[in-house]
Design an enzyme around this catalytic site. Structure first.
Site, short mmCIF file in Angstrom:
data_model
loop_
_atom_site.label_atom_id
_atom_site.label_comp_id
_atom_site.label_asym_id
_atom_site.label_seq_id
_atom_site.Cartn_x
_atom_site.Cartn_y
_atom_site.Cartn_z
N GLU A 133 0.82 -1.22 0.00
CA GLU A 133 0.00 0.00 0.00
C GLU A 133 0.85 1.27 0.00
OE1 GLU A 133 -3.23 1.79 3.10
OE2 GLU A 133 -3.33 -0.36 2.67
N ASP A 134 1.97 1.25 0.71
CA ASP A 134 2.72 2.48 0.95
C ASP A 134 4.14 2.52 0.40
OD1 ASP A 134 0.53 3.51 2.29
OD2 ASP A 134 1.23 2.88 4.25
#
Length: 187
Positions: A72-73
């Protein structure tokens, strides 16, 4: 006895490899708090909550907790997770990863909607992640957040947690305590 030692050594090696991978992926990231805490503290903290407070000993769950924000990051892919850590870890990480191409409100709505359909392992990671984030918010407001935004996060988190009920009594009790302290009515 020899195989027990080997299993323990393998588990420790896999755990350290996972921490190392996550630390490298999150190396330049900071949390949104005023102190700009290194981001890696978050996934390590989620894994710590699972083991110490939730009594979780499943290595797959602990590894997924350490990796839960990498796709996600960071520039990590699901394929990379699978290649290095296997299909099971990849699947758990997949379940707890938001699709960042969607608007924030849609991602939040989907977390509520999908929560009851997650595997037991993913539910554990979600509960510990929410617990870590809510505790963080109780201690200090992230840069740029208003009191209203903090309150909205608590209300939203309570809706996600409500859909995860029955997963881990200890984690749920800790979350309920935070909700009560914040005055959030839970379902």
């Amino acid at each position: 006895m020899s195989s027990l030692i080997t299993d323990t050594q393998n588990h420790v090696s896999l755990l350290i490899e996972t921490v190392d991978f996550a630390a490298k992926k999150h190396k330049s990231q900071k949390r949104k708090d005023i102190a700009q805490t290194p981001y890696i503290n978050h996934p390590i903290g989620v894994a710590r909550i699972l083991t110490l407070e939730g009594g979780v000993t499943d290595l797959n769950v602990i590894q997924a907790a350490l990796l839960h924000d990498t796709v996600e990051d960071t520039n990590t892919t699901f394929e990379e997770i699978e290649e290095i850590f296997g299909r099971k870890i990849r699947d758990i990480v997949y379940e707890v990863t938001d699709d960042k191409t969607l608007p924030k409100l849609e991602r939040k709505r989907l977390q509520i909607e999908h929560a009851p359909h997650c595997t037991y392992e993913a539910k554990l990671v979600k509960l510990a992640d929410k617990l870590y984030n809510l505790r963080d918010l109780m201690h200090q407001t992230p840069r740029g957040w208003t009191k209203e935004r903090v309150n909205e996060y608590f209300v939203w988190a309570s809706k996600v947690v409500a859909r995860l009920r029955g997963t881990n009594k200890e984690l749920e009790s800790s979350l309920d305590l935070l909700f009560r302290k914040r005055g959030v009515v839970t379902d």
